[in-house]
Structure formats: structure tokens, C-alpha cells
Design a protein around this motif. Structure first.
Motif, short mmCIF file in Angstrom:
data_model
loop_
_atom_site.label_atom_id
_atom_site.label_comp_id
_atom_site.label_asym_id
_atom_site.label_seq_id
_atom_site.Cartn_x
_atom_site.Cartn_y
_atom_site.Cartn_z
N LEU A 121 0.83 -1.21 0.00
CA LEU A 121 0.00 0.00 0.00
C LEU A 121 0.87 1.26 0.00
O LEU A 121 0.55 2.24 -0.68
CB LEU A 121 -0.93 0.00 1.22
CG LEU A 121 -1.98 -1.12 1.25
CD1 LEU A 121 -2.79 -1.05 2.54
CD2 LEU A 121 -2.91 -1.04 0.04
N ALA A 122 1.96 1.23 0.75
CA ALA A 122 2.87 2.38 0.76
C ALA A 122 3.49 2.58 -0.62
O ALA A 122 3.65 3.71 -1.08
CB ALA A 122 3.95 2.17 1.81
N GLU A 123 3.81 1.48 -1.31
CA GLU A 123 4.39 1.57 -2.65
C GLU A 123 3.36 2.11 -3.65
O GLU A 123 3.71 2.88 -4.54
CB GLU A 123 4.88 0.19 -3.09
CG GLU A 123 5.56 0.16 -4.44
CD GLU A 123 6.91 0.86 -4.44
OE1 GLU A 123 7.51 0.94 -5.52
OE2 GLU A 123 7.37 1.30 -3.36
N VAL A 124 2.11 1.73 -3.48
CA VAL A 124 1.04 2.25 -4.36
C VAL A 124 0.93 3.76 -4.20
O VAL A 124 0.80 4.50 -5.18
CB VAL A 124 -0.30 1.56 -4.05
CG1 VAL A 124 -1.44 2.24 -4.81
CG2 VAL A 124 -0.23 0.08 -4.41
N ARG A 125 0.97 4.23 -2.95
CA ARG A 125 0.89 5.67 -2.73
C ARG A 125 2.11 6.39 -3.30
O ARG A 125 2.00 7.50 -3.83
CB ARG A 125 0.76 5.97 -1.23
CG ARG A 125 -0.57 5.57 -0.64
CD ARG A 125 -0.73 6.09 0.78
NE ARG A 125 0.25 5.49 1.70
CZ ARG A 125 0.07 4.34 2.35
NH1 ARG A 125 -1.05 3.65 2.15
NH2 ARG A 125 0.98 3.88 3.18
N ARG A 126 3.27 5.75 -3.22
CA ARG A 126 4.50 6.39 -3.70
C ARG A 126 4.52 6.47 -5.22
O ARG A 126 4.90 7.51 -5.79
CB ARG A 126 5.72 5.60 -3.20
CG ARG A 126 7.05 6.26 -3.55
CD ARG A 126 8.22 5.38 -3.15
NE ARG A 126 8.32 4.20 -4.00
CZ ARG A 126 8.92 4.21 -5.20
NH1 ARG A 126 9.44 5.32 -5.70
NH2 ARG A 126 8.98 3.08 -5.91
N THR A 127 4.12 5.41 -5.90
CA THR A 127 4.23 5.34 -7.36
C THR A 127 2.98 5.84 -8.08
O THR A 127 3.05 6.20 -9.26
CB THR A 127 4.50 3.91 -7.81
OG1 THR A 127 3.39 3.08 -7.43
CG2 THR A 127 5.78 3.37 -7.16
N GLY A 128 1.84 5.81 -7.40
CA GLY A 128 0.60 6.24 -8.04
C GLY A 128 -0.10 5.16 -8.83
O GLY A 128 -1.12 5.41 -9.46
N VAL A 129 0.45 3.94 -8.81
CA VAL A 129 -0.18 2.81 -9.50
C VAL A 129 -0.06 1.56 -8.63
O VAL A 129 0.79 1.48 -7.75
CB VAL A 129 0.45 2.53 -10.88
CG1 VAL A 129 0.20 3.68 -11.84
CG2 VAL A 129 1.93 2.23 -10.75
N ALA A 130 -0.92 0.59 -8.90
CA ALA A 130 -0.83 -0.72 -8.25
C ALA A 130 -0.63 -1.78 -9.31
O ALA A 130 -1.31 -1.78 -10.35
CB ALA A 130 -2.10 -1.01 -7.46
N VAL A 131 0.30 -2.67 -9.06
CA VAL A 131 0.52 -3.82 -9.93
C VAL A 131 0.18 -5.06 -9.11
O VAL A 131 0.84 -5.35 -8.10
CB VAL A 131 1.96 -3.90 -10.44
CG1 VAL A 131 2.15 -5.14 -11.31
CG2 VAL A 131 2.31 -2.64 -11.23
N SER A 132 -0.85 -5.76 -9.51
CA SER A 132 -1.33 -6.93 -8.78
C SER A 132 -1.15 -8.17 -9.64
O SER A 132 -1.77 -8.29 -10.69
CB SER A 132 -2.82 -6.74 -8.40
OG SER A 132 -3.33 -7.88 -7.75
N SER A 133 -0.30 -9.08 -9.19
CA SER A 133 0.05 -10.24 -10.00
C SER A 133 -0.41 -11.53 -9.36
O SER A 133 -0.06 -11.82 -8.21
CB SER A 133 1.57 -10.28 -10.21
OG SER A 133 1.94 -11.42 -10.96
N VAL A 151 -2.84 -3.80 -13.74
CA VAL A 151 -2.23 -2.51 -13.44
C VAL A 151 -3.37 -1.53 -13.23
O VAL A 151 -4.26 -1.41 -14.09
CB VAL A 151 -1.32 -2.03 -14.59
CG1 VAL A 151 -0.77 -0.64 -14.29
CG2 VAL A 151 -0.18 -3.02 -14.82
N ALA A 152 -3.38 -0.83 -12.10
CA ALA A 152 -4.50 0.04 -11.74
C ALA A 152 -4.00 1.42 -11.31
O ALA A 152 -2.87 1.55 -10.81
CB ALA A 152 -5.32 -0.58 -10.60
N ALA A 153 -4.84 2.42 -11.52
CA ALA A 153 -4.51 3.79 -11.14
C ALA A 153 -5.74 4.47 -10.56
O ALA A 153 -6.88 4.09 -10.87
CB ALA A 153 -4.01 4.57 -12.36
#
Length: 262
Positions: A178-190, A200-202
Motif C-alpha cells: 500500500l505504501a508503494e502504491v501511494r508512492r508510485t501512483g499505481v498498483a501492480v497486482s500479479s 495494473v491500476a490507477a
């Protein structure tokens, strides 16, 4: 002693008897699924049918009525959001020819309100109205990452459903993601729900900078080109945000805008 159920509770239990797996029910089915006597069910179903919330076909089976659809269309996170988002979702589909999704949060779940399926894209267990736990999907990770920190901690403290060996079911790892999602602005769920898919979500922002939805693309895991997908998904999310009235000067804020999962 069994608690006496209120009239609104009984009425809502009749409507709740219907779901995607049970779109058509007999009176007996409704009675059983709602936990009501047949007499009470008959009375409530009659009132709902007269108002238009339920419809009865020639075989005597009941379906959800158009009146409920008319009311649901007024939801700001429903039809209105879908209509504004659809051109950008279609552009994302044309750029990828993969599954494209738009979702909002409802409690501890993500609810999909639009979905465009690619003809030869990876199979997904998604349909409009489907629900999945927040931690198990790309869109869900985006929505959870931008919720209130206290809400995130409460979510992580609850049992986390596991669907594959790769599902984020360990609280510490989920917090880091979750911290990485906030930092990068995207989520990669594999491979979180199935072992052959990657998403890949934004985030989608509302006029006041709150994250109100998320958009994603789902592709086969084995040949996913994540660096190529990220800008395409971001562009779609940005377009939807602008259509909703968001401006770059509206500083994105985490937390507000979601009902608690409690």
C-alpha cells in the motif's frame, strides 16, 4: 429469544435474496433465502411488485424490477460515473485490447461498475456488480492505499482471504504494498485471484482531490509488459478524473470519501 425483525429489515431481506447467482426466484425461494415465513414473504413481495421493485413473469418467478434500476441510476458512483468514464475506458481498451475495469469501494470490497472484455484476453472472474476483497485486486489496492490510515490498519487486522499462493494475505507485506502504491501512483497486482493474470491500476480523483474510483487493465501474467501498461492506465485515469472536474491544482488526499469497512 429470537429478536423481532423490523419492517424495513424484513423488506430489505426480500430484496437481498436476489444476487448475481440468484437473479430469478420463486416465492418459496425468496421466503427461504430471506428467512421469513411464506405469509410474510407473500405480503412483502406483493407490495414490492406493486411499486415496481420486483416483477413477476408468466411462470410465477420474480425478478428485480426496473423501478430499482431507475433509482440506482441516480447513484453518483454508478451510472453517472460509468457514463463519464466510458470513452476513456474504450480508449484504454483500443490501446491494449485487454480487459479494462472501473471499480469503486464499498466497505471492505471493491465493486466493479464497468468492464470491457477483450476477445482473446485472459479470463477473469469479473462482471458488472461483482465484488472482491480490496487486497486481492489492483483496483482494490489503489482504493485501500488512498483510504484513511486508521481504516487501512483495521483492514489489515482482519483475516485476509487467500485465493492463490500469491494473494497478499500477510498484513506486513500488504502495508508495504500500500505504501508503494501511494508512492508510485499505481498498483501492480500479479496472480492474486488467478495464477495467470496481472493487473495494473490507477486512481480516479473527484473534484476535491479525493480518490473515488480506480481503473485497471488485466493482462496475461506471463507476457505482461508493465512499463508499457502503466502510462496507458494512468492516462485513462487522468482523463476520467478531469471529466469529473478534477484539476491538477486539487492536491490528492488520501482517506476521505469512503465508507468505513466496519
Amino acid at each position: 429469544m429470537t429478536a423481532v425483525r423490523s419492517a424495513p429489515d424484513r423488506l430489505l431481506s426480500v430484496l437481498a435474496a436476489f444476487d448475481h447467482d440468484h437473479p430469478a426466484l420463486s416465492l418459496t425461494d425468496i421466503s427461504r433465502r430471506a428467512g421469513l415465513s411464506l405469509t410474510t414473504t407473500h405480503r412483502l413481495v406483493g407490495a414490492l411488485a406493486e411499486w415496481g421493485a420486483l416483477e413477476r413473469d408468466d411462470a410465477g418467478v420474480y425478478h428485480v424490477g426496473l423501478r430499482l434500476w431507475e433509482i440506482a441510476a441516480l447513484a453518483p458512483r454508478g451510472v453517472v460515473l460509468r457514463q463519464l468514464a466510458l470513452p476513456y475506458l474504450e480508449d484504454l481498451y483500443e490501446a491494449t485490447h485487454e480487459n479494462v475495469q472501473l471499480a469503486v469501494r464499498d466497505g471492505s470490497d471493491v465493486v466493479y461498475i464497468e468492464w470491457i472484455s477483450g476477445r482473446s484476453s485472459v479470463g477473469v472472474h469479473i462482471r458488472v456488480g461483482a465484488r472482491w476483497p480490496l487486497h486481492a485486486t489492483g483496483v482494490g489496492l489503489v482504493l485501500l492505499a488512498h483510504s484513511d490510515p486508521k481504516d487501512q490498519e483495521e483492514y489489515c487486522a482482519d483475516p485476509l482471504a487467500i485465493f492463490t499462493p500469491y494473494t497478499l494475505a500477510e498484513p506486513g507485506k500488504l502495508r508495504r504494498v500500500l505504501a508503494e502504491v501511494r508512492r508510485t501512483g499505481v498498483a501492480v497486482s500479479s496472480r492474486q485471484v488467478t495464477d495467470d493474470a496481472l493487473s495494473v491500476a490507477a486512481p480516479v480523483y473527484g473534484p476535491d482531490g479525493q480518490v473515488i474510483a480506480a481503473v485497471s487493465v488485466v493482462v496475461p501474467q506471463q507476457d505482461a509488459q508493465v512499463p508499457v501498461l502503466i502510462p496507458a492506465v494512468r492516462l485513462a485515469a487522468l482523463g476520467i478524473s478531469r471529466a469529473l472536474g478534477w484539476q491538477p491544482s486539487c492536491a490528492p488526499r488520501s482517506g476521505a470519501g469512503y465508507p468505513s469497512h466496519r
